[in-house]
Design a protein around this motif. Structure first.
Motif, PDB file in Angstrom:
ATOM      1  N   PHE A 607       0.852  -1.193   0.000  1.00 12.15           N
ATOM      2  CA  PHE A 607       0.000   0.000   0.000  1.00 12.15           C
ATOM      3  C   PHE A 607       0.888   1.245   0.000  1.00 12.15           C
ATOM      4  N   VAL A 608       0.595   2.151  -0.929  1.00 11.49           N
ATOM      5  CA  VAL A 608       1.443   3.329  -1.158  1.00 11.49           C
ATOM      6  C   VAL A 608       0.583   4.590  -1.130  1.00 11.49           C
ATOM      7  N   PRO A 609       1.215   5.758  -0.912  1.00 12.00           N
ATOM      8  CA  PRO A 609       0.425   7.003  -0.836  1.00 12.00           C
ATOM      9  C   PRO A 609      -0.238   7.385  -2.149  1.00 12.00           C
ATOM     10  N   SER A 610       0.399   7.066  -3.274  1.00  9.37           N
ATOM     11  CA  SER A 610      -0.203   7.337  -4.579  1.00  9.37           C
ATOM     12  C   SER A 610       0.516   6.524  -5.631  1.00  9.37           C
ATOM     13  N   ILE A 611      -0.140   6.369  -6.767  1.00 10.72           N
ATOM     14  CA  ILE A 611       0.449   5.681  -7.916  1.00 10.72           C
ATOM     15  C   ILE A 611       1.005   6.742  -8.863  1.00 10.72           C
ATOM     16  N   PRO A 612       2.284   6.648  -9.214  1.00 15.38           N
ATOM     17  CA  PRO A 612       2.845   7.677 -10.106  1.00 15.38           C
ATOM     18  C   PRO A 612       2.205   7.635 -11.491  1.00 15.38           C
ATOM     19  N   ARG A 613       1.660   8.756 -11.891  1.00 14.32           N
ATOM     20  CA  ARG A 613       1.058   8.927 -13.214  1.00 14.32           C
ATOM     21  C   ARG A 613       1.556  10.234 -13.808  1.00 14.32           C
ATOM     22  N   ASN A 614       1.543  10.294 -15.146  1.00 10.11           N
ATOM     23  CA  ASN A 614       1.885  11.553 -15.799  1.00 10.11           C
ATOM     24  C   ASN A 614       0.611  12.373 -16.001  1.00 10.11           C
ATOM     25  N   PRO A 615       0.711  13.604 -16.518  1.00  9.98           N
ATOM     26  CA  PRO A 615      -0.484  14.443 -16.644  1.00  9.98           C
ATOM     27  C   PRO A 615      -1.588  13.858 -17.520  1.00  9.98           C
ATOM     28  N   THR A 616      -1.253  12.903 -18.391  1.00  9.12           N
ATOM     29  CA  THR A 616      -2.279  12.296 -19.229  1.00  9.12           C
ATOM     30  C   THR A 616      -3.007  11.173 -18.514  1.00  9.12           C
ATOM     31  N   GLY A 617      -2.547  10.810 -17.302  1.00 14.46           N
ATOM     32  CA  GLY A 617      -3.165   9.732 -16.549  1.00 14.46           C
ATOM     33  C   GLY A 617      -2.500   8.390 -16.734  1.00 14.46           C
ATOM     34  N   LYS A 618      -1.415   8.322 -17.493  1.00 17.11           N
ATOM     35  CA  LYS A 618      -0.751   7.043 -17.717  1.00 17.11           C
ATOM     36  C   LYS A 618       0.082   6.656 -16.503  1.00 17.11           C
ATOM     37  N   ARG A 619      -0.038   5.383 -16.135  1.00 20.53           N
ATOM     38  CA  ARG A 619       0.792   4.866 -15.052  1.00 20.53           C
ATOM     39  C   ARG A 619       2.239   4.756 -15.521  1.00 20.53           C
ATOM     40  N   LEU A 620       3.153   5.178 -14.679  1.00 16.74           N
ATOM     41  CA  LEU A 620       4.573   5.178 -15.034  1.00 16.74           C
ATOM     42  C   LEU A 620       5.228   3.902 -14.500  1.00 16.74           C
ATOM     43  N   GLU A 621       4.858   2.771 -15.093  1.00 16.91           N
ATOM     44  CA  GLU A 621       5.285   1.470 -14.588  1.00 16.91           C
ATOM     45  C   GLU A 621       6.779   1.237 -14.777  1.00 16.91           C
ATOM     46  N   ILE A 622       7.252   1.457 -16.002  1.00 19.92           N
ATOM     47  CA  ILE A 622       8.646   1.148 -16.312  1.00 19.92           C
ATOM     48  C   ILE A 622       9.604   2.044 -15.522  1.00 19.92           C
ATOM     49  N   ARG A 654       8.996   1.883   0.173  1.00 17.17           N
ATOM     50  CA  ARG A 654       8.069   0.857   0.678  1.00 17.17           C
ATOM     51  C   ARG A 654       8.228  -0.452  -0.084  1.00 17.17           C
ATOM     52  N   VAL A 655       8.340  -0.357  -1.405  1.00 14.58           N
ATOM     53  CA  VAL A 655       8.498  -1.579  -2.200  1.00 14.58           C
ATOM     54  C   VAL A 655       9.835  -2.238  -1.901  1.00 14.58           C
ATOM     55  N   ASN A 656      10.884  -1.447  -1.788  1.00 15.47           N
ATOM     56  CA  ASN A 656      12.201  -2.017  -1.510  1.00 15.47           C
ATOM     57  C   ASN A 656      12.238  -2.728  -0.166  1.00 15.47           C
ATOM     58  N   ARG A 657      11.552  -2.171   0.834  1.00 15.63           N
ATOM     59  CA  ARG A 657      11.530  -2.839   2.142  1.00 15.63           C
ATOM     60  C   ARG A 657      10.880  -4.216   2.039  1.00 15.63           C
ATOM     61  N   VAL A 658       9.803  -4.299   1.251  1.00 15.53           N
ATOM     62  CA  VAL A 658       9.111  -5.584   1.090  1.00 15.53           C
ATOM     63  C   VAL A 658       9.997  -6.580   0.343  1.00 15.53           C
ATOM     64  N   LEU A 659      10.633  -6.125  -0.729  1.00 13.56           N
ATOM     65  CA  LEU A 659      11.475  -7.021  -1.523  1.00 13.56           C
ATOM     66  C   LEU A 659      12.715  -7.465  -0.744  1.00 13.56           C
ATOM     67  N   GLU A 660      13.301  -6.560   0.036  1.00 15.25           N
ATOM     68  CA  GLU A 660      14.468  -6.928   0.833  1.00 15.25           C
ATOM     69  C   GLU A 660      14.102  -7.937   1.914  1.00 15.25           C
TER      70      GLU A 660
END
Length: 663
Positions: A607-622, A654-660
Motif C-alpha cells: 500500500f502506497v500514498p499514490s500511484i505515479p502517473r503523468n499528466p495524461t493519466g498514464k501509469r509510469l510502470e517502467i 516501501r516496495v524495496n523494504r518488502v522485496l528486501e
C-alpha cells in the motif's frame, strides 16, 4: 456502481438508413455516390479508406475545403515508412483555416476560459483574431520569421491559444510547456529547439495555493541567453518584467492585418515532447498538413462537431490533447479552456470538470479515463447534480477504460451520450483506435479503427491475430506521423522508436486485442508486459478488475524477473481513506483469483500514498520499476511530469523494504 461485464452493449450502432443524421454518414454517402460503392456498415467503409488511401484523403481535402495557395501534384507520392511524402506541391497553413472559421463567427463567443487565477473570460471570434494580430506584431518587431521557434511557458488560457495561432500563421514553429513543470523539465525540452523567443507567466493559482514561477523563469533564462523573453503577468497583474525581458502589454501594443505564410504540407507546425520517462524527451515535430487533415477528419467526421458545438477538453498545454483541442476551432465549434486544479475543493466541487461542463453549456467532453474512474469509485452522480443534458459525446484517453466505469457513465452522467474511449499518442497527435457515431459502444472496449488508419494486431512473426493480445501496428502511413525528431540526425532515433520490430511497419508499443465483436482492447504497454514462467500477462487485465473495486483508489502491477522462473509479482495499491489494509489485501487477492486466474494473484501487495502517473493519466510502470531496481531518478524519470512527485521516493522505499524482507 453496478457490475458491467466487458463487452456488454451500452449503445447500439445506428441503422444504415440513419447515417444521413451524422456528418460522417453524409461524408460516406458522398463517397458511395462518387465511387458506385455501397458500404454495408462502418467496417466496410473503413476498409475502403485504407485500401484507397489517396482517394480517401483527397475526399477529406475536398470535403473540408482545404485552402491551398499552390496545388498538390499527387496525394501520396511515396508511401514508404518512415518518410512518406504527402501532397507534394501544395502550400498551405494550418492556422489560416482557423482564421477562416473565426472570421465567419467573429461576433460569437468562441473561447470560454475558466481560471482559478483570474476568473472567467469569454472571447468572441473577433477578439481572438485581434489578439493574434497583436502577438504577430510583437513577433515581427522581435525579428521572428518563418522556421524560428517560439516557446510558451504558459497555462491553458486564451493568450496561449492566440500565441500558438499567431506563431504558426507566420510559418514559425510553436512549442508549449506547462507551467507546472520545473526548470529542469522545461530545459530538457525547449533547449533542444534553441527558441528565438519565450513567452512566460509569472505564476499561477492551483486550488488555494499561489505558485510563483519567477525564480524558475530566471533559471530557464540563464541557460537560454540568446532567447528573448516576454512576461505575461498572470498571478500578479502588476508584475514587472525582469531585466532584458518585455512585458506582454508592450509586446502586444500594436494591431494590424493578420499575416499568413503559406508553407509546404510537411513544414513544421509544432513540436510535442514525449514524457521523458525512459530518457531525454523526444522532440516530435508535427507538420501543418498532417495535423490539419487528421484533425479535420477527427473533429468533423469522427466527433461530428460543427458550429452548434462547444467542446471542453481538460488538458494542460504540455499534453498533445491541448494541440488537438485547438483544432476544435477548425470546424467552427467553440472551445472551453480550464486552468487550475480540477479536484478543488473536491471531485464534485465548483472546479470539477462536470461543473465547468455545465457552466459553459458544453456539448463535448474530452477527459482522462483515470478521472472517470475516480468519479465512479467515489460514487458521484454528476448527471443529478448538474445539467449535463447537452453533452452528446465523452471522449476519454490516457489509459484503458474499465467496463464498470463505462457503465457508470451511462448510469450517472447521461444515458444518451456517445462514449468514445480512444488510444493514440503524442507521436501522431491523433488516434489509432477510437470511436465513431456509426459504431456500437461496448463496455471496456474501443469501437473502431478511424478512417484512413490501417491498424492491426500482430504476433511476433508479423501476422494479424484475433482474440489475443498482439502488437499494435500501423501498416500504412498516416499524414500526422512525425516528419522528424528535432536534432535526430539521419532519423536514427525515429527509426528505433517505431520501426525496429517490423521493417517498414510502425510498432507503437501497446498490446492490442481485436475482439470477436470487431472492437478493440488495449491491454497495456508491450514493453511493460509481465512474463510469469513463460505466460504473458497484460497489465490492463489487472487494472480492469482492480478499477472495479471501490476501495482501491488506484493501483499498479510490477514484475521483477528472476532469470526464467516465476519472478516476484508486486501489486501497489492506493487504499481509500480509512479502509483496513489487511482486509482490502484479502479482497484484492480473492478478486484477482476469481476474475482472472491464480497466476494473476500477486506475491506481495504494497500500500502506497499514490500511484505515479503523468499528466495524461498514464501509469509510469517502467520508470518506477527501474527506480526500485536502483536507477538514478533524473536518468529514468522526470519528476516534473509526475502528478504527485513528492510521493515517488516514499513509494520506492516501501516496495524495496518488502522485496528486501522477502530476500
Amino acid at each position: 456502481m453496478s457490475v458491467i461485464k466487458q463487452g456488454s452493449l451500452l449503445l447500439p450502432a445506428p441503422a444504415k438508413d440513419e447515417w444521413s443524421s451524422y456528418q460522417m454518414g453524409r461524408f460516406l454517402q458522398g463517397v458511395e455516390q462518387k465511387t458506385g460503392r455501397n458500404f454495408a456498415d462502418y467496417e466496410e467503409a473503413w476498409q475502403w479508406s485504407v485500401d484507397n488511401l489517396e482517394q480517401f484523403w483527397a475526399e477529406v481535402w475536398n470535403h473540408f475545403d482545404i485552402i491551398s495557395h499552390t496545388p498538390y501534384t499527387q496525394v501520396l507520392a511515396d508511401d514508404t515508412m518512415p518518410g512518406a511524402k504527402w501532397f507534394p506541391g501544395a502550400t498551405i497553413n494550418y492556422a489560416e483555416h482557423i482564421v477562416r472559421a473565426l472570421n465567419r463567427r467573429s461576433n460569437d463567443v468562441m473561447v470560454k476560459s475558466r481560471s482559478q487565477t483570474n476568473g472567467s473570460v469569454d472571447w468572441t471570434g473577433g477578439r481572438l483574431l485581434e489578439e493574434i494580430t497583436r502577438i504577430q506584431q510583437g513577433l515581427i518587431r522581435n525579428g521572428i520569421k518563418r522556421g524560428d521557434r517560439v516557446a510558451g511557458y504558459l497555462p491553458n488560457i486564451p493568450q496561449t491559444l492566440a500565441a500558438y495561432l499567431a506563431t504558426t500563421a507566420m510559418g514559425a514553429i510553436w512549442c508549449s510547456i506547462a507551467p507546472e513543470m520545473g526548470p529542469k523539465s522545461v530545459l530538457d525540452r525547449i533547449s533542444q529547439l534553441e527558441p528565438a523567443l519565450l513567452i512566460a507567466i509569472d505564476g499561477y493559482r492551483w486550488g488555494k495555493r499561489d505558485l510563483s514561477r519567477e525564480d524558475d523563469l530566471a533559471r530557464i533564462r540563464e541557460f537560454l541567453p540568446a532567447t528573448k523573453t516576454v512576461l505575461l503577468p498572470y498571478l500578479d497583474e502588476n508584475a514587472t518584467a525582469p531585466a532584458g525581458a518585455e512585458l506582454y502589454a508592450d509586446f502586444t501594443r500594436d494591431q494590424a492585418d493578420i499575416v499568413i505564410e503559406p508553407v509546404p504540407f510537411d513544414h513544421p507546425l509544432t513540436v510535442l515532447f514525449s514524457s521523458g520517462t525512459t530518457g531525454k524527451p523526444k522532440a516530435i515535430v508535427h507538420s501543418h498538413g498532417g495535423l490539419l487533415l487528421e484533425h479535420f477528419k477527427a473533429m468533423g467526421l469522427h466527433f461530428g462537431m460543427n458550429e452548434a458545438d462547444t467542446a471542453f477538453w481538460f488538458t494542460t498545454t504540455g499534453w498533445m490533447v491541448w494541440t488537438l483541442s485547438v483544432s476544435t476551432l477548425l470546424v467552427g465549434a467553440a472551445i472551453v479552456l480550464e486552468d487550475g486544479d480540477p479536484n478543488w475543493p473536491g471531485l464534485d466541487g465548483e472546479w470539477s470538470q462536470w461543473s465547468i461542463l455545465a457552466q459553459t453549456e458544453a456539448t463535448y467532453l474530452g477527459t482522462g479515463a483515470a478521472y472517470l474512474a475516480a468519479c465512479a469509485h467515489a460514487g458521484l452522480e454528476p448527471g443529478k447534480k448538474w445539467d449535463l443534458s447537452r453533452v452528446r459525446e465523452i471522449q476519454c484517453s490516457g489509459s484503458p477504460l474499465a467496463a464498470d466505469v463505462a457503465g457508470w457513465v451511462y448510469e450517472a452522467v447521461n444515458p444518451n451520450v456517445l462514449l468514445a474511449p480512444t488510444s493514440g499518442g503524442t507521436d501522431i497527435c491523433a488516434a489509432f483506435i477510437g470511436a465513431s457515431p456509426l459504431t456500437a459502444v461496448h463496455a471496456g472496449e474501443m469501437s473502431c479503427r478511424p478512417l484512413g488508419v490501417s491498424v492491426e494486431s500482430w504476433d511476433p512473426e508479423g501476422q494479424p491475430i484475433r482474440g489475443a493480445a498482439g502488437e499494435l501496428v500501423a501498416t500504412k502511413p498516416m499524414p500526422s506521423m512525425p516528419v522528424f525528431f528535432w536534432g535526430d540526425e539521419n532519423y536514427e532515433r525515429y527509426r528505433n522508436s517505431y520501426f525496429g520490430a517490423y521493417e517498414g511497419v510502425w510498432r507503437h508499443g501497446d498490446w492490442l486485442i481485436h475482439t470477436e465483436r470487431n472492437s478493440w482492447v488495449i491491454t497495456g504497454r508491450s514493453d511493460a508486459t509481465l512474463n510469469r514462467g513463460g505466460v504473458r500477462l497484460g497489465t490492463a487485465e489487472f487494472y480492469a478488475v482492480l478499477d472495479g473495486l471501490k476501495d482501491v483508489q488506484d493501483s499498479m502491477v510490477l514484475h521483477f524477473e528472476d532469470g526464467g522462473g516465476m519472478g516476484k509479482l508486486v501489486l501497489l495499491a492506493e487504499a481509500a481513506p480509512g479502509r483496513d489494509e489487511q482486509e482490502l489485501e484479502a479482497l484484492i487477492r480473492s478478486t484477482l483469483r476469481k476474475e482472472l486466474s491464480p497466476r494473476h494473484v500477486p506475491d506481495y501487495v504494497v500500500f502506497v500514498p499514490s500511484i505515479p502517473r503523468n499528466p495524461t493519466g498514464k501509469r509510469l510502470e517502467i520508470p518506477l520499476k527501474r527506480l526500485i531496481q536502483g536507477a538514478v531518478t533524473g536518468e529514468v524519470i522526470d519528476l516534473g511530469i509526475v502528478l504527485r512527485p513528492d510521493d515517488v521516493n516514499d513509494t520506492v522505499q516501501r516496495v524495496n523494504r518488502v522485496l528486501e524482507a522477502a530476500g
